[in-house]
Design an enzyme around this catalytic site. Structure first.
Site, PDB file in Angstrom:
ATOM      1  N   ASN A  12       0.825  -1.223   0.000  1.00 41.99           N
ATOM      2  CA  ASN A  12       0.000   0.000   0.000  1.00 41.99           C
ATOM      3  C   ASN A  12       0.857   1.271   0.000  1.00 41.99           C
ATOM      4  OD1 ASN A  12      -2.582   1.552   2.107  1.00 41.99           O
ATOM      5  ND2 ASN A  12      -2.467   1.466  -0.100  1.00 41.99           N
ATOM      6  N   CYS A  14       3.018   1.703  -3.128  1.00 42.10           N
ATOM      7  CA  CYS A  14       3.349   1.923  -4.554  1.00 42.10           C
ATOM      8  C   CYS A  14       2.114   1.828  -5.452  1.00 42.10           C
ATOM      9  CB  CYS A  14       4.415   0.947  -5.034  1.00 42.10           C
ATOM     10  SG  CYS A  14       6.026   1.156  -4.228  1.00 42.10           S
TER      11      CYS A  14
HETATM   12  P1  4NP Z   1       3.295  -2.202  -3.427  1.00 39.95           P
HETATM   13  O1  4NP Z   1       4.883  -2.367  -3.513  1.00 39.95           O
HETATM   14  O2  4NP Z   1       2.727  -3.557  -3.025  1.00 39.95           O
HETATM   15  O3  4NP Z   1       2.916  -1.805  -4.803  1.00 39.95           O
HETATM   16  O4  4NP Z   1       3.032  -1.133  -2.385  1.00 39.95           O
HETATM   17  C1  4NP Z   1       5.657  -2.954  -2.516  1.00 39.95           C
HETATM   18  C2  4NP Z   1       5.996  -2.231  -1.378  1.00 39.95           C
HETATM   19  C3  4NP Z   1       6.785  -2.802  -0.427  1.00 39.95           C
HETATM   20  C4  4NP Z   1       7.247  -4.095  -0.572  1.00 39.95           C
HETATM   21  C5  4NP Z   1       6.897  -4.831  -1.704  1.00 39.95           C
HETATM   22  C6  4NP Z   1       6.095  -4.253  -2.660  1.00 39.95           C
HETATM   23  N1  4NP Z   1       8.076  -4.676   0.420  1.00 39.95           N
HETATM   24  O5  4NP Z   1       8.524  -5.833   0.232  1.00 39.95           O
HETATM   25  O6  4NP Z   1       8.376  -4.020   1.430  1.00 39.95           O
END
Ligand code: 4NP
Length: 158
Positions: A12, A14
């Site tokens: 949550n 990107c």
């Molecule tokens: P999102 O991206 O799911 O699009 O917000 C990510 C943000 C953090 C992580 C992986 C994906 N993480 O591994 O911390």
């Protein structure tokens, strides 16, 4: 009645905040702010309380869209609070439905890319561990998917 949308990814920070803010941008342009409401959430607790990732914000800003918000975790109560829940990838889709213990809400959960018309992508790729191009690609894919989603809601749900 307002139609309520929830965008969901892993962190949550990107993809789902980008989808939420892009959708709000399109909703404003279409003068539908009193008809459609957007929120976003993550399936993980990794980034609870964090603002959108600065690399993601930079990519969105290049398209004139400011990312605002604070990460929160998806919860089972969201199934009742929202009309439609959009998963960014298959893992998100599976994790969302894992919270649907009595299998009542499957119809409310859809893949974000199923609304894309210019891209054949099935999932919004996770940009977190990649470079700038990945973030720009997410924004382009979400601009297209949000366009298709708004079209679907206007034609079928309002
Ligand atoms: P999102 O991206 O799911 O699009 O917000 C990510 C943000 C953090 C992580 C992986 C994906 N993480 O591994 O911390």
């Amino acid at each position: 009645m307002t139609y309520k949308l929830l965008f969901v990814c892993l962190g949550n920070i990107c993809r789902s905040p980008s989808a939420e803010n892009i959708m709000n941008h399109l909703i404003k342009e279409a003068n539908l702010t009193d008809k459609i409401i957007c929120d976003s959430a993550g399936t993980s607790a990794y980034h609870i309380g964090s603002p959108p990732d600065r690399r993601m914000s930079a990519a969105a800003m290049q398209k004139g869209i400011e990312l605002v918000g604070k990460a929160r975790k998806f919860q089972a109560a969201d199934f009742e609070r929202f009309n439609l829940i959009l998963a960014m990838d298959r893992e998100n889709y599976r994790d969302i439905l894992y919270s649907d213990r009595q299998c009542q809400y499957e119809d409310k959960v859809k893949m974000m890319c199923s609304f894309a018309t210019q891209y054949s992508e099935q999932e919004v790729p996770d940009p977190y561990y990649g470079g700038e191009a990945g973030f720009n690609y997410v924004i382009d894919l979400l601009l297209d998917s949000c366009d298709g989603l708004l079209d679907y809601i206007v034609k079928n749900q309002l």
